[in-house]
Scaffold this motif. Sequence first.
Motif, PDB file in Angstrom:
ATOM      1  N   PHE A  50      10.226 -42.004 111.023  1.00 22.82           N
ATOM      2  CA  PHE A  50      11.466 -42.795 110.965  1.00 22.82           C
ATOM      3  C   PHE A  50      12.665 -41.928 110.607  1.00 22.82           C
ATOM      4  N   GLY A  51      12.415 -40.642 110.280  1.00 24.63           N
ATOM      5  CA  GLY A  51      13.505 -39.736 109.941  1.00 24.63           C
ATOM      6  C   GLY A  51      13.856 -39.710 108.467  1.00 24.63           C
ATOM      7  N   TRP A  52      13.008 -40.266 107.621  1.00 27.08           N
ATOM      8  CA  TRP A  52      13.306 -40.279 106.189  1.00 27.08           C
ATOM      9  C   TRP A  52      13.030 -38.901 105.595  1.00 27.08           C
ATOM     10  N   THR A  53      13.809 -38.531 104.585  1.00 28.14           N
ATOM     11  CA  THR A  53      13.666 -37.221 103.953  1.00 28.14           C
ATOM     12  C   THR A  53      12.437 -37.198 103.047  1.00 28.14           C
ATOM     13  N   GLN A  54      11.971 -35.984 102.760  1.00 26.15           N
ATOM     14  CA  GLN A  54      10.839 -35.831 101.847  1.00 26.15           C
ATOM     15  C   GLN A  54      11.171 -36.390 100.459  1.00 26.15           C
ATOM     16  N   GLU A  55      12.411 -36.189 100.026  1.00 28.12           N
ATOM     17  CA  GLU A  55      12.814 -36.690  98.710  1.00 28.12           C
ATOM     18  C   GLU A  55      12.727 -38.215  98.654  1.00 28.12           C
ATOM     19  N   ARG A  56      13.188 -38.859  99.731  1.00 29.90           N
ATOM     20  CA  ARG A  56      13.151 -40.326  99.758  1.00 29.90           C
ATOM     21  C   ARG A  56      11.707 -40.825  99.823  1.00 29.90           C
ATOM     22  N   ILE A  57      10.876 -40.177 100.627  1.00 31.07           N
ATOM     23  CA  ILE A  57       9.468 -40.566 100.725  1.00 31.07           C
ATOM     24  C   ILE A  57       8.778 -40.387  99.373  1.00 31.07           C
ATOM     25  N   ALA A  58       9.101 -39.301  98.676  1.00 28.78           N
ATOM     26  CA  ALA A  58       8.515 -39.055  97.351  1.00 28.78           C
ATOM     27  C   ALA A  58       8.866 -40.187  96.391  1.00 28.78           C
ATOM     28  N   GLN A  59      10.127 -40.655  96.445  1.00 30.50           N
ATOM     29  CA  GLN A  59      10.538 -41.773  95.581  1.00 30.50           C
ATOM     30  C   GLN A  59       9.763 -43.043  95.924  1.00 30.50           C
ATOM     31  N   LEU A  60       9.648 -43.326  97.216  1.00 25.81           N
ATOM     32  CA  LEU A  60       8.984 -44.557  97.661  1.00 25.81           C
ATOM     33  C   LEU A  60       7.492 -44.564  97.339  1.00 25.81           C
ATOM     34  N   THR A  61       6.858 -43.405  97.456  1.00 27.64           N
ATOM     35  CA  THR A  61       5.409 -43.331  97.252  1.00 27.64           C
ATOM     36  C   THR A  61       5.030 -42.979  95.821  1.00 27.64           C
ATOM     37  N   ASP A  62       6.044 -42.701  94.976  1.00 23.94           N
ATOM     38  CA  ASP A  62       5.800 -42.297  93.591  1.00 23.94           C
ATOM     39  C   ASP A  62       4.959 -41.025  93.541  1.00 23.94           C
TER      40      ASP A  62
END
Length: 200
Positions: A50-62
């Motif tokens: 979806f184009g999400w950044t690694q930082e954002r994915i890290a936040q979402l997945t804890d």
Amino acid sequence: MTYDESAHRIPATLTEEQAERMLARMNEVIRAGEEMRKLRAEMIKVFAGFGWTQERIAQLTDMSQPAVSKQMAKHRTDGPGPPVDVSLDQRDIPWLEGRLWGLGQEISETLDETARCTRCVNALTRGRKRFTPQTVDELRRLVEEDLRLHRRELHAGHRAAYDEISRGLDQPAKATGAATASASLRRSLAHRIQRDQLSG
């Protein structure tokens, strides 16, 4: 030896049946944990698509950003897959099962967990039951019963969703190239989207 002494003696060993009962629940938890780790890894790949950044994915997945980066590196050799379709109206079996699961959970929560389908939904959610034709049939029967018994407490959207899901399960579409994600991932996506559609 008196009866009292015999009744309170500690056995020297466990029977096979006792060991089996002890380990069965542990094995369920371990298996569910492994399945969740695989599912999370697949979700990370979808989020990256979806184009999400690694930082954002890290936040979402804890997760930590390096852990996300490591997961994404594992999938780089696969190449970018086709984007995952998240529209509600899809006809493959895992998608429909996920919608049914989401519908059952919404019914359960709407009825303060007094719904007939609550135990089945909770068992599927916690990994104590797996999605098989038998468990899906059981969930369908229980959801249909709740819709009949609690017509006044449930809104028309619950019945409409069930009718659509039920028709799809009775006449599933043939698998297409678009459904490239695993059955587990597609169920999870459909479950979330169905819940959001009903609660929104």
